[in-house]
Enzyme design. Structure first.
Site, PDB file in Angstrom:
ATOM      1  N   LYS A 121      -7.492  18.731  97.385  1.00  0.00           N
ATOM      2  CA  LYS A 121      -7.912  18.956  95.996  1.00  0.00           C
ATOM      3  C   LYS A 121      -7.612  17.705  95.166  1.00  0.00           C
ATOM      4  O   LYS A 121      -6.452  17.344  94.989  1.00  0.00           O
ATOM      5  CB  LYS A 121      -7.190  20.171  95.427  1.00  0.00           C
ATOM      6  CG  LYS A 121      -7.466  21.445  96.213  1.00  0.00           C
ATOM      7  CD  LYS A 121      -6.753  22.651  95.650  1.00  0.00           C
ATOM      8  CE  LYS A 121      -5.247  22.553  95.804  1.00  0.00           C
ATOM      9  NZ  LYS A 121      -4.564  23.828  95.513  1.00  0.00           N
ATOM     10  N   THR A 136      -4.666  25.456  82.499  1.00  0.00           N
ATOM     11  CA  THR A 136      -5.076  25.459  83.906  1.00  0.00           C
ATOM     12  C   THR A 136      -4.015  26.088  84.814  1.00  0.00           C
ATOM     13  O   THR A 136      -4.014  25.846  86.021  1.00  0.00           O
ATOM     14  CB  THR A 136      -5.337  24.018  84.375  1.00  0.00           C
ATOM     15  OG1 THR A 136      -4.160  23.221  84.103  1.00  0.00           O
ATOM     16  CG2 THR A 136      -6.527  23.402  83.660  1.00  0.00           C
ATOM     17  N   GLY A 181      -2.354  28.312  87.330  1.00  0.00           N
ATOM     18  CA  GLY A 181      -2.857  29.238  88.345  1.00  0.00           C
ATOM     19  C   GLY A 181      -4.076  28.764  89.110  1.00  0.00           C
ATOM     20  O   GLY A 181      -4.626  29.518  89.915  1.00  0.00           O
ATOM     21  N   THR A 182      -4.508  27.525  88.892  1.00  0.00           N
ATOM     22  CA  THR A 182      -5.740  27.065  89.558  1.00  0.00           C
ATOM     23  C   THR A 182      -5.610  27.085  91.081  1.00  0.00           C
ATOM     24  O   THR A 182      -6.523  27.524  91.781  1.00  0.00           O
ATOM     25  CB  THR A 182      -6.120  25.634  89.123  1.00  0.00           C
ATOM     26  OG1 THR A 182      -4.953  24.817  89.135  1.00  0.00           O
ATOM     27  CG2 THR A 182      -6.720  25.610  87.750  1.00  0.00           C
ATOM     28  N   GLY A 183      -4.481  26.604  91.613  1.00  0.00           N
ATOM     29  CA  GLY A 183      -4.324  26.530  93.068  1.00  0.00           C
ATOM     30  C   GLY A 183      -4.310  27.901  93.718  1.00  0.00           C
ATOM     31  O   GLY A 183      -4.972  28.132  94.735  1.00  0.00           O
ATOM     32  N   CYS A 184      -3.565  28.826  93.127  1.00  0.00           N
ATOM     33  CA  CYS A 184      -3.495  30.204  93.641  1.00  0.00           C
ATOM     34  C   CYS A 184      -4.884  30.845  93.596  1.00  0.00           C
ATOM     35  O   CYS A 184      -5.313  31.515  94.538  1.00  0.00           O
ATOM     36  CB  CYS A 184      -2.544  31.050  92.793  1.00  0.00           C
ATOM     37  SG  CYS A 184      -0.913  30.337  92.537  1.00  0.00           S
TER      38      CYS A 184
END
Length: 261
Positions: A173, A204, A206-209
């Site tokens: 990412k 932003t 929580g984007t990875g989860c």
């Protein structure tokens, strides 16, 4: 029956990341979300004020309870805290033999450590080899492989370093790079470059989860890895654009943005 997806991760009391983000994402994408809690955090828009990991036997019991009775079509892992938990979860997902998305969570959006340094070796040698897709951000790539990415041209090198540990696919990412948000998905032979406009929105959390859960949801529906990742990128890009202020710091992405369209 709805496809069933299991998240193995920590709780975010602020509701923007972790188990809470995972379950919201799964609901939004039309699958049944189930959870194995690995840790409880005291967390808000300003950061993580405390974290308490659960005993290995509690994590194992939750996992067996769900998988043995309800069954599962995909698994997603997030915050695993310690070497002991990483080892236990790696063993469980290897036995389950369904598509697994490993988000090798190392630090929070605010820079709070969420994985013990002593657990990194277990992530490399046990968890990543069990992954269908590994989804590290650039900080996690550096933490796991030592490769520091400062430009888009280095994403291939990062992917090769992650794939060397054994996941079938690596999604690197590149959201922390300047310019448009570019990610590289590869299995070492085919490459998929995913690009999205960068939204001027600092909310932003929580984007990875959210991305990892969206990928797992697609895999549970029977989508191929490239298809599941492309759809997940589209979903999370919309969620970032619709992110909103919460508390005094970084707000969450909006998991329900499509419902409000």
């Amino acid at each position: 029956m709805l496809p069933r997806v299991l998240t193995v991760a920590g709780s975010d009391s602020g509701g923007g990341a972790g188990i809470q983000a995972d379950l919201k994402t799964m609901l939004a994408l039309g699958v049944h979300g189930m959870s194995v809690l690995t840790a409880v955090t005291a967390q808000n828009s300003l950061g993580v004020q405390g974290a308490w990991e659960l005993p290995v036997e509690a994590v194992r019991a939750q996992y067996r309870s769900v998988v043995d009775d309800i069954g599962v079509q995909a698994v997603k892992t997030g915050m695993l805290v310690s070497a002991e938990l990483v080892e236990a979860v790696a063993e469980l997902i290897t036995e389950t033999n369904v598509p697994t998305v490993v988000d090798p969570v190392g630090v929070s959006k605010h820079g709070d450590p969420l994985l013990a340094a002593s657990a990194l070796d277990s992530v490399r040698t046990l968890l990543l080899p069990a992954a269908t897709v590994a989804t590290p951000n650039l900080d996690e790539v550096a933490q796991l492989t030592g490769v520091r990415v400062e430009s888009e041209g280095q994403l291939r090198e990062a992917a090769a370093a992650v794939l060397a540990y054994g996941p079938k696919w690596a999604l690197i990412k590149g959201g922390h790079l300047p310019g448009e948000a570019v990610d590289l998905l590869t299995d070492g032979s085919e490459e998929h470059w995913l690009r999205a406009p960068r939204h001027d929105n600092r909310h932003t959390h929580g984007t990875g989860c959210t991305l990892a859960s969206a990928i797992a949801s697609g895999l549970a529906k029977g989508e191929s890895v490239p298809e599941a990742v492309a759809k997940a990128k589209e979903y999370v890009t919309g969620a970032i654009a619709a992110g909103f202020a919460l508390g005094g710091g970084i707000g969450p992405v909006d998991h329900g943005w499509r419902l409000r369209g």
